[in-house]
Design an enzyme around this catalytic site. Sequence first.
Site, PDB file in Angstrom:
ATOM      1  N   CYS A 199       0.834  -1.201   0.000  1.00 28.58           N
ATOM      2  CA  CYS A 199       0.000   0.000   0.000  1.00 28.58           C
ATOM      3  C   CYS A 199       0.873   1.257   0.000  1.00 28.58           C
ATOM      4  CB  CYS A 199      -0.896   0.003   1.238  1.00 28.58           C
ATOM      5  SG  CYS A 199      -1.934   1.475   1.336  1.00 28.58           S
ATOM      6  N   TYR A 236     -23.448 -14.800  22.560  1.00 25.12           N
ATOM      7  CA  TYR A 236     -22.981 -13.744  21.646  1.00 25.12           C
ATOM      8  C   TYR A 236     -23.093 -14.293  20.216  1.00 25.12           C
ATOM      9  CZ  TYR A 236     -20.714 -12.421  26.072  1.00 25.12           C
ATOM     10  OH  TYR A 236     -20.444 -12.120  27.374  1.00 25.12           O
ATOM     11  N   CYS A 282     -11.539 -12.330  19.562  1.00 24.06           N
ATOM     12  CA  CYS A 282     -10.819 -11.464  18.623  1.00 24.06           C
ATOM     13  C   CYS A 282      -9.816 -10.566  19.353  1.00 24.06           C
ATOM     14  CB  CYS A 282     -11.790 -10.641  17.781  1.00 24.06           C
ATOM     15  SG  CYS A 282     -12.900  -9.651  18.757  1.00 24.06           S
TER      16      CYS A 282
HETATM   17  C1  LIG Z   1     -17.907 -11.126  17.661  1.00 28.23           C
HETATM   18  S1  LIG Z   1     -19.632 -11.047  17.342  1.00 28.23           S
HETATM   19  C2  LIG Z   1     -19.959 -12.761  17.092  1.00 28.23           C
HETATM   20  C3  LIG Z   1     -21.225 -13.112  16.372  1.00 28.23           C
HETATM   21  C4  LIG Z   1     -21.335 -14.532  15.829  1.00 28.23           C
HETATM   22  N1  LIG Z   1     -20.834 -15.522  16.735  1.00 28.23           N
HETATM   23  C5  LIG Z   1     -20.683 -14.642  14.475  1.00 28.23           C
HETATM   24  O1  LIG Z   1     -19.587 -15.232  14.386  1.00 28.23           O
HETATM   25  O2  LIG Z   1     -21.254 -14.158  13.485  1.00 28.23           O
HETATM   26  C6  LIG Z   1     -20.257 -10.660  18.940  1.00 28.23           C
HETATM   27  C7  LIG Z   1     -21.747 -10.544  19.033  1.00 28.23           C
HETATM   28  O3  LIG Z   1     -22.079 -10.351  20.411  1.00 28.23           O
HETATM   29  C8  LIG Z   1     -23.155  -9.422  20.496  1.00 28.23           C
HETATM   30  N2  LIG Z   1     -23.108  -8.915  21.873  1.00 28.23           N
HETATM   31  C9  LIG Z   1     -22.371  -7.888  22.372  1.00 28.23           C
HETATM   32  N3  LIG Z   1     -22.536  -7.795  23.702  1.00 28.23           N
HETATM   33  C10 LIG Z   1     -23.404  -8.784  24.052  1.00 28.23           C
HETATM   34  C11 LIG Z   1     -23.935  -9.216  25.279  1.00 28.23           C
HETATM   35  N4  LIG Z   1     -23.619  -8.606  26.441  1.00 28.23           N
HETATM   36  N5  LIG Z   1     -24.761 -10.267  25.279  1.00 28.23           N
HETATM   37  C12 LIG Z   1     -25.089 -10.913  24.126  1.00 28.23           C
HETATM   38  N6  LIG Z   1     -24.616 -10.537  22.919  1.00 28.23           N
HETATM   39  C13 LIG Z   1     -23.767  -9.490  22.877  1.00 28.23           C
HETATM   40  C14 LIG Z   1     -22.907  -8.446  19.386  1.00 28.23           C
HETATM   41  O4  LIG Z   1     -24.105  -7.787  19.022  1.00 28.23           O
HETATM   42  C15 LIG Z   1     -22.363  -9.374  18.288  1.00 28.23           C
HETATM   43  O5  LIG Z   1     -23.405  -9.852  17.474  1.00 28.23           O
END
Ligand SMILES: C[S@@+](CC[C@H](N)C(=O)[O-])C[C@H]1O[C@@H](n2cnc3c(N)ncnc32)[C@H](O)[C@@H]1O
Length: 401
Positions: free
Chosen positions: A71, A261, A357
Amino acid sequence: MNGTSLPVVEVGPVAHGGSCVARLDGQVVFVRHSLPGERVRIRVTDTTKRFLRADAVEVLEASPDRVEPPCALAGTCGGCDFQHVDPAAQRRLLADVVAEQLRRLAGIERDVVVEEVRPTLGWRTRVTWSTTPDGRPGLRKHRTHEVVPVEHCPIAHPDLPDVTAHRWDSGPVEAIVSSTGQRLVVTDATVPSDLDVDGVAGTDGHRRAGGTRLTEHVAPHDFTVTGSGFWQVHPEAARTLVDAVLDAAEARPGDRVADLYAGVGLFTAFLADAVGPDGLVVSVEADRQGARDARRSLHGRSQVRLVADSTERALRREPALADGVDVVVLDPPRTGARKAVPGVAALGARRVVYVACDPAALARDVATFAEHGYRLGPLRAFALFPMTHHVECVAVLDRVD
Ligand SMILES: C[S@@+](CC[C@H](N)C(=O)[O-])C[C@H]1O[C@@H](n2cnc3c(N)ncnc32)[C@H](O)[C@@H]1O
């Protein structure tokens, strides 16, 4: 100050966040755009009581891992950390970071291998552009609000809506392309009439034009994702993580599984296949739109219970979790699952699969799991964000009886 009066440092190991650690007059300095073993001239960019931040502005002795960045804006734009590093060496740096976090925060010694995920360029299926005062899309400089105009971003997916060819009356402008080729822009700005997109949504999630419901495909399942709802960014990420999670979970027909999540239900769909019609997957997602999208994709699966609530509250209140589960999958945001860990452990699962992550949050939570009777088993790591310091881990935690 002219260039040659800037200080020179010997660069030590990589640190979490994309810099390497050096010392300047006894003080710790985190040097961006450097590599372990290098001698570099630095410009200090930030001073705190405990450490300095700096940029390598001249390389006096280069590491064999240094390459010509793909880049033109590497070193100026804050979007990438490792454009100057050979991709195999990037993975070794990330492995060192994961190992260091586990050592420091969980007291665990591990040899970590970060697995390659291709491509290493053209992988970002979602990019949020800021805009310059004259309306040009760009990305922020590292740790500043200054926007660097970007005409071509080599890590952006080639099929993204062509946002950078236009001027915008305000930012941010998010460009998205789905695995099925739908192109969406999420913005409150005026959208150029000749922008080639399938849909436009406002940042409040409301539809402004076209369709804003994307279909993501991970064979054999389709998933609905509305607007800028969460979906894995690298085109190979969803498949890679599904395979890693299924291998790690070893869920059996008839098992009860919690997918915490859960987003739009990526892991839920495959875990439901694994436990079969006699099993149960309790899928918990706090984001209302994400939970609605999960319902759209998964409403026909009798073994799936979708819970639109926070993990913390669901662990306390959800009746389907009250009798415990056999396996837990959790995939929290970057901040990790600190508050949820005791409740997750109380579910009594034989195995917890933690998708993370941020290796620092993972290591901190692994230490808390240990206090609640769970020991770290196999850990895999994936280079799902090439050229950046981000890395995804899938860790197994087994209950010690
Ligand atoms: C890293 S993403 C993972 C989503 C899914 N496992 C995927 O791989 O597509 C984290 C998810 O956790 C949700 N999230 C954040 N805080 C949360 C909480 N306290 N309780 C439940 N879900 C939550 C977010 O909205 C998001 O969809």
